[in-house]
Scaffold this motif. Structure first.
Motif, short mmCIF file in Angstrom:
data_model
loop_
_atom_site.label_atom_id
_atom_site.label_comp_id
_atom_site.label_asym_id
_atom_site.label_seq_id
_atom_site.Cartn_x
_atom_site.Cartn_y
_atom_site.Cartn_z
N CYS A 159 0.86 -1.18 0.00
CA CYS A 159 0.00 0.00 0.00
C CYS A 159 0.89 1.24 0.00
CB CYS A 159 -0.91 0.00 1.22
SG CYS A 159 -1.96 1.48 1.33
N THR A 160 0.76 2.07 -1.03
CA THR A 160 1.60 3.26 -1.16
C THR A 160 0.83 4.56 -0.93
OG1 THR A 160 1.19 3.29 -3.55
CG2 THR A 160 3.16 2.10 -2.78
N ASP A 161 -0.42 4.45 -0.52
CA ASP A 161 -1.25 5.62 -0.24
C ASP A 161 -0.89 6.15 1.16
OD1 ASP A 161 -3.23 7.50 0.30
OD2 ASP A 161 -4.83 6.34 -0.67
N THR A 162 0.05 7.09 1.21
CA THR A 162 0.58 7.54 2.50
C THR A 162 -0.49 8.24 3.35
OG1 THR A 162 1.39 9.57 1.46
CG2 THR A 162 2.94 7.73 1.67
N GLU A 163 -1.37 9.02 2.71
CA GLU A 163 -2.42 9.69 3.47
C GLU A 163 -3.36 8.68 4.12
OE1 GLU A 163 -3.07 14.09 1.46
OE2 GLU A 163 -4.46 12.46 0.96
N PHE A 164 -3.69 7.65 3.40
CA PHE A 164 -4.55 6.60 3.92
C PHE A 164 -3.86 5.86 5.07
CE2 PHE A 164 -6.25 2.13 3.31
CZ PHE A 164 -7.47 2.37 3.94
N ILE A 165 -2.61 5.53 4.90
CA ILE A 165 -1.87 4.83 5.95
C ILE A 165 -1.77 5.70 7.20
CG2 ILE A 165 0.37 3.85 6.61
CD1 ILE A 165 0.76 3.18 3.60
N ASP A 166 -1.46 6.98 7.01
CA ASP A 166 -1.39 7.90 8.16
C ASP A 166 -2.73 7.98 8.89
OD1 ASP A 166 1.25 8.43 7.59
OD2 ASP A 166 0.86 10.37 6.62
N ALA A 167 -3.82 7.97 8.12
CA ALA A 167 -5.15 8.01 8.73
C ALA A 167 -5.42 6.74 9.54
CB ALA A 167 -6.22 8.19 7.66
N LEU A 168 -5.00 5.60 9.01
CA LEU A 168 -5.16 4.34 9.75
C LEU A 168 -4.32 4.35 11.02
CD1 LEU A 168 -5.14 1.63 6.91
CD2 LEU A 168 -7.11 2.65 8.07
N VAL A 169 -3.11 4.89 10.93
CA VAL A 169 -2.25 4.99 12.12
C VAL A 169 -2.93 5.85 13.19
CG1 VAL A 169 -0.09 5.97 13.00
CG2 VAL A 169 -0.07 4.55 10.94
N ALA A 170 -3.51 6.96 12.76
CA ALA A 170 -4.21 7.84 13.71
C ALA A 170 -5.36 7.09 14.39
CB ALA A 170 -4.73 9.08 12.99
N MET A 171 -6.08 6.28 13.64
CA MET A 171 -7.17 5.49 14.21
C MET A 171 -6.63 4.46 15.20
SD MET A 171 -9.44 4.82 10.76
CE MET A 171 -10.76 3.91 11.57
N ALA A 172 -5.49 3.86 14.87
CA ALA A 172 -4.93 2.80 15.70
C ALA A 172 -4.34 3.34 17.00
CB ALA A 172 -3.86 2.04 14.92
N THR A 173 -3.81 4.54 16.95
CA THR A 173 -3.10 5.07 18.13
C THR A 173 -3.91 6.07 18.94
OG1 THR A 173 -2.08 6.80 16.74
CG2 THR A 173 -0.86 4.74 17.02
N ASP A 174 -5.10 6.41 18.46
CA ASP A 174 -5.95 7.37 19.17
C ASP A 174 -6.42 6.78 20.50
OD1 ASP A 174 -7.60 9.63 19.69
OD2 ASP A 174 -9.32 8.51 18.91
N ARG A 175 -6.24 7.51 21.56
CA ARG A 175 -6.66 7.04 22.89
C ARG A 175 -7.72 7.98 23.48
NH1 ARG A 175 -4.51 3.52 20.88
NH2 ARG A 175 -2.74 2.24 21.58
N THR A 176 -8.42 8.67 22.60
CA THR A 176 -9.44 9.62 23.05
C THR A 176 -10.55 8.92 23.82
OG1 THR A 176 -9.08 11.05 21.13
CG2 THR A 176 -11.18 11.30 22.31
N ARG A 177 -10.86 9.46 24.99
CA ARG A 177 -12.04 9.04 25.72
C ARG A 177 -13.00 10.23 25.69
NH1 ARG A 177 -12.40 4.56 28.47
NH2 ARG A 177 -13.94 5.44 29.89
N GLY A 178 -13.86 10.22 24.68
CA GLY A 178 -14.73 11.35 24.44
C GLY A 178 -15.84 11.49 25.46
N TRP A 179 -16.59 12.59 25.34
CA TRP A 179 -17.67 12.87 26.27
C TRP A 179 -18.72 11.75 26.28
CZ3 TRP A 179 -22.46 12.83 24.17
CH2 TRP A 179 -22.56 13.00 22.79
N TRP A 180 -18.83 11.04 25.16
CA TRP A 180 -19.85 10.00 25.05
C TRP A 180 -19.57 8.80 25.96
CZ3 TRP A 180 -16.54 11.66 21.24
CH2 TRP A 180 -15.49 10.80 20.90
N GLU A 181 -18.34 8.67 26.44
CA GLU A 181 -18.01 7.52 27.29
C GLU A 181 -18.80 7.51 28.59
OE1 GLU A 181 -16.31 4.86 26.68
OE2 GLU A 181 -15.67 5.50 24.68
N GLU A 182 -19.29 8.67 29.04
CA GLU A 182 -20.07 8.68 30.27
C GLU A 182 -21.41 7.96 30.09
OE1 GLU A 182 -22.43 12.49 31.16
OE2 GLU A 182 -20.77 13.24 29.94
N TYR A 183 -21.79 7.70 28.84
CA TYR A 183 -23.05 7.01 28.57
C TYR A 183 -22.85 5.52 28.32
CZ TYR A 183 -25.00 11.70 27.94
OH TYR A 183 -25.39 12.99 28.12
#
Length: 278
Positions: free
Chosen positions: A67-91
């Protein structure tokens, strides 16, 4: 013994995209595991969303998959490494998982397009309108469940991405409650349509040759077009659609509905007239 939490829709999307990359490369899970130096069970866990994947391992996989689509790979990396616990977690544990998945999708979205046929969409609903919609649910919600859903819906309205709504006259006219609720909702639509990031277009009943009236949908933009998502209502929650062929079809469908709708200025006049009739 504690139970493992089910993966969110976002985690499942990452898993699906990694599986698609592997299959496009013509590799089996066993072959991918051998290239990575792990066993095939680990690949299966990554591709089912039950196990995370590090940035280093994800980039190695993408390289092995050619896979040579660097923007796509970077987006997947962001999804994989995101540790956000958003406001919705209280529900979590209080509302169905689909409610939280929708909140997470909106949080990470780059834009949102809605097509509404029967109801004003959640992001633009007044509190009284939202309560009326949830009150009509069968089986009936308890008072606590009802208030939780209304509170969650109001919290979801704090978005900053560009939002475009194409709404049919049916949704503007249907009274989910009484005249006052409908009038207040139309007034709210007019107010919101003044915001720079919000565009509202109306489709009147008297439009000729309109055969897409049943095409209610929500289209949320991802960091790259490959990661866009369409959400459709189903009897027991929401269905997330992410295949490229279907995404392309829904993009075309939205553009066609947008093309036949009134301009934003004429839509405001149209909604204002409907409010005056109430």
């Amino acid at each position: 013994m504690s139970t493992k939490r089910e993966p969110t829709a976002r985690q499942l999307r990452l898993a699906v995209e990694l599986r698609r990359l592997r299959e496009a490369a013509g590799l089996s899970a066993r072959e991918a595991a051998a290239l990575l130096g792990v066993n095939s069970v680990q690949i299966s866990q990554i591709e089912s969303g039950t196990s995370g994947v590090s940035e280093k391992r994800l980039r190695r996989l993408a390289s092995h998959y050619a896979c040579t689509d660097t923007e796509f790979i970077d987006a997947l990396v962001a999804m994989a490494t995101d540790r956000t616990r958003g406001w919705w977690e209280e529900y979590r544990g209080l509302l169905p998982a689909s409610f939280l998945d929708l909140s997470e999708l909106d949080h990470h979205g780059s834009f949102r397009h809605d097509v509404a046929i029967l109801y004003v969409p959640g992001p633009l609903q007044t509190e009284h309108y939202a309560r009326a919609v949830f009150s009509s649910r069968v089986p009936e919600l308890t008072r606590d469940e009802l208030e939780l859903r209304v509170r969650h819906r109001m919290a979801r309205q704090n978005f900053a991405f560009p939002y475009e709504l194409v709404i049919h006259e049916a949704a503007l006219r249907i009274r989910v409650s009484d005249r006052a609720t409908s009038r207040a909702q139309l007034t709210r639509l007019l107010e919101l349509s003044d915001a720079d990031r919000i565009t509202v277009r109306a489709i009147p009943f008297d439009l000729d040759d309109f055969g897409r009236a049943a095409s209610t949908m929500t289209y949320v933009g991802g960091p790259v077009p490959k990661l866009d998502t369409v959400v459709r209502d189903v009897p027991h929650g929401s269905a997330f659609i992410d295949s490229e062929a279907q995404l392309s079809a829904f993009r075309t469908r939205f553009r066609k509905m947008e093309a036949v709708s009134l301009s934003p200025a004429r839509s405001r006049e149209f909604i204002h007239q409907l409010a005056k009739e109430l």
